[in-house]
Design a protein around this motif. Structure first.
Motif, PDB file in Angstrom:
ATOM      1  N   TYR A 166       0.838  -1.191   0.000  1.00 37.77           N
ATOM      2  CA  TYR A 166       0.000   0.000   0.000  1.00 37.77           C
ATOM      3  C   TYR A 166       0.878   1.247   0.000  1.00 37.77           C
ATOM      4  O   TYR A 166       1.985   1.237   0.547  1.00 37.77           O
ATOM      5  N   HIS A 167       0.393   2.302  -0.614  1.00 33.69           N
ATOM      6  CA  HIS A 167       1.040   3.612  -0.515  1.00 33.69           C
ATOM      7  C   HIS A 167       0.730   4.153   0.880  1.00 33.69           C
ATOM      8  O   HIS A 167      -0.439   4.323   1.230  1.00 33.69           O
ATOM      9  N   VAL A 168       1.737   4.461   1.633  1.00 36.48           N
ATOM     10  CA  VAL A 168       1.541   4.881   3.029  1.00 36.48           C
ATOM     11  C   VAL A 168       2.341   6.150   3.320  1.00 36.48           C
ATOM     12  O   VAL A 168       3.514   6.254   2.947  1.00 36.48           O
ATOM     13  N   LEU A 169       1.698   7.087   3.999  1.00 36.35           N
ATOM     14  CA  LEU A 169       2.368   8.281   4.491  1.00 36.35           C
ATOM     15  C   LEU A 169       2.211   8.332   6.003  1.00 36.35           C
ATOM     16  O   LEU A 169       1.099   8.242   6.525  1.00 36.35           O
ATOM     17  N   LEU A 170       3.323   8.474   6.701  1.00 33.25           N
ATOM     18  CA  LEU A 170       3.333   8.632   8.156  1.00 33.25           C
ATOM     19  C   LEU A 170       3.589  10.101   8.476  1.00 33.25           C
ATOM     20  O   LEU A 170       4.520  10.704   7.929  1.00 33.25           O
ATOM     21  N   ILE A 171       2.770  10.682   9.325  1.00 32.55           N
ATOM     22  CA  ILE A 171       2.952  12.071   9.731  1.00 32.55           C
ATOM     23  C   ILE A 171       3.359  12.105  11.199  1.00 32.55           C
ATOM     24  O   ILE A 171       2.642  11.598  12.062  1.00 32.55           O
ATOM     25  N   ASP A 172       4.519  12.702  11.463  1.00 27.56           N
ATOM     26  CA  ASP A 172       5.034  12.795  12.829  1.00 27.56           C
ATOM     27  C   ASP A 172       4.501  14.080  13.454  1.00 27.56           C
ATOM     28  O   ASP A 172       5.067  15.157  13.281  1.00 27.56           O
ATOM     29  N   LEU A 173       3.415  13.959  14.206  1.00 26.66           N
ATOM     30  CA  LEU A 173       2.752  15.106  14.825  1.00 26.66           C
ATOM     31  C   LEU A 173       3.100  15.222  16.307  1.00 26.66           C
ATOM     32  O   LEU A 173       2.426  15.902  17.058  1.00 26.66           O
ATOM     33  N   ASP A 174       4.152  14.560  16.703  1.00 24.81           N
ATOM     34  CA  ASP A 174       4.586  14.570  18.107  1.00 24.81           C
ATOM     35  C   ASP A 174       5.898  15.348  18.206  1.00 24.81           C
ATOM     36  O   ASP A 174       6.858  15.015  17.503  1.00 24.81           O
ATOM     37  N   SER A 175       5.942  16.361  19.057  1.00 20.65           N
ATOM     38  CA  SER A 175       7.138  17.199  19.154  1.00 20.65           C
ATOM     39  C   SER A 175       8.355  16.448  19.685  1.00 20.65           C
ATOM     40  O   SER A 175       9.482  16.946  19.599  1.00 20.65           O
ATOM     41  N   GLN A 176       8.160  15.243  20.208  1.00 18.93           N
ATOM     42  CA  GLN A 176       9.306  14.418  20.602  1.00 18.93           C
ATOM     43  C   GLN A 176      10.009  13.819  19.393  1.00 18.93           C
ATOM     44  O   GLN A 176      11.134  13.325  19.506  1.00 18.93           O
ATOM     45  N   CYS A 177       9.315  13.813  18.242  1.00 15.64           N
ATOM     46  CA  CYS A 177       9.893  13.427  16.950  1.00 15.64           C
ATOM     47  C   CYS A 177      10.354  11.968  16.910  1.00 15.64           C
ATOM     48  O   CYS A 177      11.231  11.611  16.112  1.00 15.64           O
ATOM     49  N   LEU A 183       8.538  21.939  16.067  1.00 13.44           N
ATOM     50  CA  LEU A 183       7.106  21.643  16.149  1.00 13.44           C
ATOM     51  C   LEU A 183       6.475  22.242  17.412  1.00 13.44           C
ATOM     52  O   LEU A 183       5.300  22.616  17.407  1.00 13.44           O
ATOM     53  N   THR A 184       7.230  22.348  18.477  1.00 14.08           N
ATOM     54  CA  THR A 184       6.693  22.947  19.700  1.00 14.08           C
ATOM     55  C   THR A 184       6.293  24.398  19.458  1.00 14.08           C
ATOM     56  O   THR A 184       5.221  24.851  19.883  1.00 14.08           O
ATOM     57  N   ALA A 185       7.150  25.145  18.754  1.00 15.37           N
ATOM     58  CA  ALA A 185       6.826  26.533  18.422  1.00 15.37           C
ATOM     59  C   ALA A 185       5.652  26.607  17.457  1.00 15.37           C
ATOM     60  O   ALA A 185       4.801  27.500  17.568  1.00 15.37           O
ATOM     61  N   PRO A 213       0.636  13.403  19.584  1.00 22.08           N
ATOM     62  CA  PRO A 213       1.364  13.557  20.849  1.00 22.08           C
ATOM     63  C   PRO A 213       0.651  12.864  22.005  1.00 22.08           C
ATOM     64  O   PRO A 213      -0.559  12.617  21.931  1.00 22.08           O
ATOM     65  N   PRO A 214       1.381  12.561  23.080  1.00 22.92           N
ATOM     66  CA  PRO A 214       0.760  11.931  24.259  1.00 22.92           C
ATOM     67  C   PRO A 214       0.081  12.979  25.141  1.00 22.92           C
ATOM     68  O   PRO A 214       0.412  13.136  26.322  1.00 22.92           O
ATOM     69  N   ALA A 215      -0.855  13.718  24.562  1.00 23.23           N
ATOM     70  CA  ALA A 215      -1.566  14.769  25.289  1.00 23.23           C
ATOM     71  C   ALA A 215      -2.804  15.144  24.481  1.00 23.23           C
ATOM     72  O   ALA A 215      -2.853  14.930  23.266  1.00 23.23           O
ATOM     73  N   LEU A 216      -3.790  15.711  25.159  1.00 20.06           N
ATOM     74  CA  LEU A 216      -4.980  16.197  24.465  1.00 20.06           C
ATOM     75  C   LEU A 216      -4.792  17.690  24.198  1.00 20.06           C
ATOM     76  O   LEU A 216      -5.402  18.539  24.840  1.00 20.06           O
ATOM     77  N   ASN A 217      -3.920  18.013  23.246  1.00 21.06           N
ATOM     78  CA  ASN A 217      -3.616  19.405  22.925  1.00 21.06           C
ATOM     79  C   ASN A 217      -4.098  19.740  21.509  1.00 21.06           C
ATOM     80  O   ASN A 217      -4.772  18.943  20.862  1.00 21.06           O
ATOM     81  N   ILE A 218      -3.735  20.918  21.020  1.00 19.75           N
ATOM     82  CA  ILE A 218      -4.230  21.350  19.717  1.00 19.75           C
ATOM     83  C   ILE A 218      -3.740  20.444  18.592  1.00 19.75           C
ATOM     84  O   ILE A 218      -4.447  20.221  17.606  1.00 19.75           O
ATOM     85  N   LEU A 219      -2.548  19.887  18.728  1.00 21.93           N
ATOM     86  CA  LEU A 219      -2.055  18.972  17.692  1.00 21.93           C
ATOM     87  C   LEU A 219      -2.902  17.704  17.644  1.00 21.93           C
ATOM     88  O   LEU A 219      -3.231  17.199  16.563  1.00 21.93           O
ATOM     89  N   THR A 220      -3.259  17.184  18.805  1.00 22.21           N
ATOM     90  CA  THR A 220      -4.133  16.018  18.857  1.00 22.21           C
ATOM     91  C   THR A 220      -5.475  16.333  18.214  1.00 22.21           C
ATOM     92  O   THR A 220      -6.024  15.521  17.453  1.00 22.21           O
ATOM     93  N   ILE A 221      -6.007  17.494  18.496  1.00 27.82           N
ATOM     94  CA  ILE A 221      -7.307  17.885  17.939  1.00 27.82           C
ATOM     95  C   ILE A 221      -7.240  17.980  16.419  1.00 27.82           C
ATOM     96  O   ILE A 221      -8.139  17.512  15.720  1.00 27.82           O
TER      97      ILE A 221
END
Length: 268
Positions: free
Chosen positions: A31-42, A89-91, A125-133
């Protein structure tokens, strides 16, 4: 195109391990797959064997609207593509907080990728923040890794309530694709008891596949490799291949398909 958010506000439950290895397993299934790293821990970036160069376009520049998401896509050595992240990403997260319609920033970016991928996997990220939303707003489904321990059910209940609230407030389409039991040790009584509670309370929303405690699986990220590349014969590798197959069946059963999904697949 199916978009899956791998999410849990609790850290240390195998979220990034799942995002990376599920991406690699789906790619191994052509499958064509794209992974997006949305966690500031990278960690998804590092676990995919990438070192982000100083001037490299990352997810941060996409969120700042300084670059198109296609400019940020990098091909890994393991068959899938990734939008990497770094410390910026944090900024970028703080930048989003002051923007109108901030919840839809990622959705607008991913709309540019229509028909390019079968699956987009978002490591939140391991949090309910704006990135998670932003991840839950754009996702068709959520995969929730759950470690079978005492506090798992309490945290899970909070997350499920948050997802339902987001669906009501923002009219999102995300559904709970499945609860994934991770770091599973069937010899442990507490593990078995929590697993039974999950099955009792959530039924078929719990994946049949379980991810075992596995030394090789724990070692793989330090080598920047998914488990199927690091040790394709270990139990962890077999488990993530099984999870990928179960995910495909679930998505197809729920009718979330796209013309690309039904068309030709490719070999990495």
């Amino acid at each position: 195109m199916v978009i899956c958010a791998v999410t849990n506000q609790k850290g240390g439950v195998g979220k990034t391990t799942t995002a990376v290895n599920l991406s690699a397993a789906l790619a191994a299934m052509h499958y064509h797959v794209l992974l997006i790293d949305l966690d500031s821990q990278c960690n998804a970036t590092v676990g995919s064997g990438l070192v982000v160069a100083r001037n490299q376009v990352t997810l941060s520049e996409v969120l700042y609207k300084q670059a198109d998401i296609n400019q940020a896509v990098v091909k890994t050595n393991y068959g899938y593509h990734i939008v990497p992240s770094n410390h910026r990403l944090t900024a970028a997260e703080m930048h989003l907080l002051n923007k109108p319609e901030k919840e839809f920033y990622l959705q607008k970016s991913l709309s540019q990728l229509e028909n390019q991928y079968h699956y987009i996997i978002i490591d939140g990220p391991p949090a309910l923040n704006i990135l998670t939303i932003t991840a839950l707003v754009v996702a068709h489904s959520a995969i929730i890794p759950v470690q079978c321990e005492y506090y798992a059910l309490e945290g899970l209940a909070k997350l499920l309530k948050t997802i339902e609230a987001l669906k009501a407030k923002l009219d999102t389409q995300v559904a709970i694709d499945g609860l994934l039991r991770t770091m599973y040790d069937g010899r442990n009584l507490l593990t078995r008891q929590v697993s039974e509670q999950l099955l009792k309370n959530f039924g078929d929303r719990v994946y049949q596949t379980v991810i075992p405690r596995n030394v090789r699986l724990a070692e793989a990220p330090s080598h920047g490799m998914p488990i199927i590349a690091y040790d394709k014969h270990c139990h962890g590798s077999s488990a993530y291949l099984a999870l990928a197959a179960e995910l495909v069946r679930r998505e197809q059963a729920r009718g979330i398909t796209h013309s690309l999904l039904e068309g030709e697949r490719y070999a990495g």
